[in-house]
Design an enzyme around this catalytic site. Sequence first.
Site, PDB file in Angstrom:
ATOM      1  CG  HIS A  41      -2.057  -1.297   0.871  1.00  0.00           C
ATOM      2  ND1 HIS A  41      -1.576  -2.145   1.798  1.00  0.00           N
ATOM      3  CD2 HIS A  41      -2.642  -1.218   0.900  1.00  0.00           C
ATOM      4  CE1 HIS A  41      -2.801  -2.852   2.112  1.00  0.00           C
ATOM      5  NE2 HIS A  41      -3.522  -3.037   1.133  1.00  0.00           N
ATOM      6  CB  CYS A  46     -38.212  12.360  67.112  1.00  0.00           C
ATOM      7  SG  CYS A  46     -39.925  12.518  66.264  1.00  0.00           S
ATOM      8  CB  CYS A  49     -41.920   3.455  64.061  1.00  0.00           C
ATOM      9  SG  CYS A  49     -41.061   2.801  65.505  1.00  0.00           S
ATOM     10  CG  HIS A  70     -45.564   3.216  66.024  1.00  0.00           C
ATOM     11  ND1 HIS A  70     -45.869   2.272  64.678  1.00  0.00           N
ATOM     12  CD2 HIS A  70     -44.550   2.793  66.616  1.00  0.00           C
ATOM     13  CE1 HIS A  70     -44.287   1.634  64.829  1.00  0.00           C
ATOM     14  NE2 HIS A  70     -43.936   2.236  65.919  1.00  0.00           N
TER      15      HIS A  70
END
Length: 475
Positions: free
Chosen positions: A150, A302, A317, A327
């Site tokens: 080539h 909490c 919860c 709850h």
Amino acid sequence: MDSDEESFGKSDSGHNSPTDDEDDFPMEMDQPPVKEKAMETDEYPYETLTTENIVQTMIDCIDDINSVLNLPKTTTRILLNHFKWDKEKLLERYFESNQEKFFRDAHVVNPFNKPKLKNKPKVPSSGLEECEICLSTFPPNMMTGLECGHRFCTNCWGEYLTTKIMEEGLGQTIACAAHNCDILVDDVTVTKLVPDLRVKVKYQLLITNSFVECNRLLRWCPSVDCTCAIKVQYVEYRPVQCRCGHIFCFQCGENWHDPVQCRILKKWIKKCDDDSETSNWIAANTKECPNCNVTIEKNGGCNHMVCKNQSCKYDFCWVCLGPWEPHGSSWYNCNRYDEDEAKAARDAQERLRSSLARYLHYYNRYMNHMQSLKFEHKLYASVKEKMEEMQQHNMSWIEVQFLKKAVDILCQCRQTLMYTYVFAYYLKKNNQLLIFEDNQKDLESATETLSEYLERDITSENLADIKQKVQDKYR
């Protein structure tokens, strides 16, 4: 510690950890200890190679093969690179396998049977050839190609090779510019077609680097800005020292890490780098929303939780992870203790916490000695001043060298201690571990004492005492 290491080699693998995680605790001391190898041979033969030495070594390898095969040198270099510069393997395959397949697999044209290009380049009546890349016509002397046949114009070749070298960082594996042709470009062609000296230098560096990377008996020095390589006669878990002064393990390229084997160090580094321990912390300190599975960390007293996920907003919860609404009802069992369920949850949580605590114990001490080692390296500057000061107190240059030697040994001790915590993390918990930890404690104590001595102010009054203590301790 020397007498104990042989018994480590016979210990069982694993560690009786709470997690029973084989990835975390896989210690199996199946390689001979380093000190046993040192007893077999006092010296580990190796040499430091400069860039010039490396190039000469490449040339010598090519000449060795050509003395047998008598091939073009450029072809020989590509073949050697294909076989990772293993001369014996190359010769074995050459004489045992199909010759045409041998060259085809290495992506070079068989020099004994060069093929003719099926689609010859079109040559107009004007005698000019057309370049299939830029589609321009040129005189034959401005067209060139590889053995595959080539041909393209020299300008297109130059641009193609420059792009491959500078942008893609290719050296040994640049293929022909023709589509679907995998024949490799040889170094003579590159040197001839690349006009820019800067690109040629980069190409030579890539070739040299590929030679070192492929050759199992060579390894670049990992020190920053060092361009030397270490050459050994056989690969082993042993320390080598470059001419720049850097000491590293030839087998893995990391800083010398005695007493830890390369495979264990690799596992430890991966453990420290990935997010496995972050995951452990999250599992030990957070819970998931039972509705959308978003991870939530509790930051108040909490137990009524509201998921912050805008698309969820689920009330639940924190204690039992059940819905919050029932709850307040008398029939709800959140307060009732379920022995089996609670034990399973508690055990799982405790395993995670214990695993994380154990890892952090060893990791923190490993990092502490790594940080101390950096400070000890800075100690050289202050020790140099002390050495100059001591010479003013009627001591010769030779007499004050004990201080530099002490800092050298201190740095070595810090590095060893750093890796002993990696070693201990993967050891099975038995009497051998207890003996190891006693030795570790003694080394830790002696190292800290030596460090304190070296950081003291030296005066004419305490000079003799400091020297005696420092020498006794580093011995």
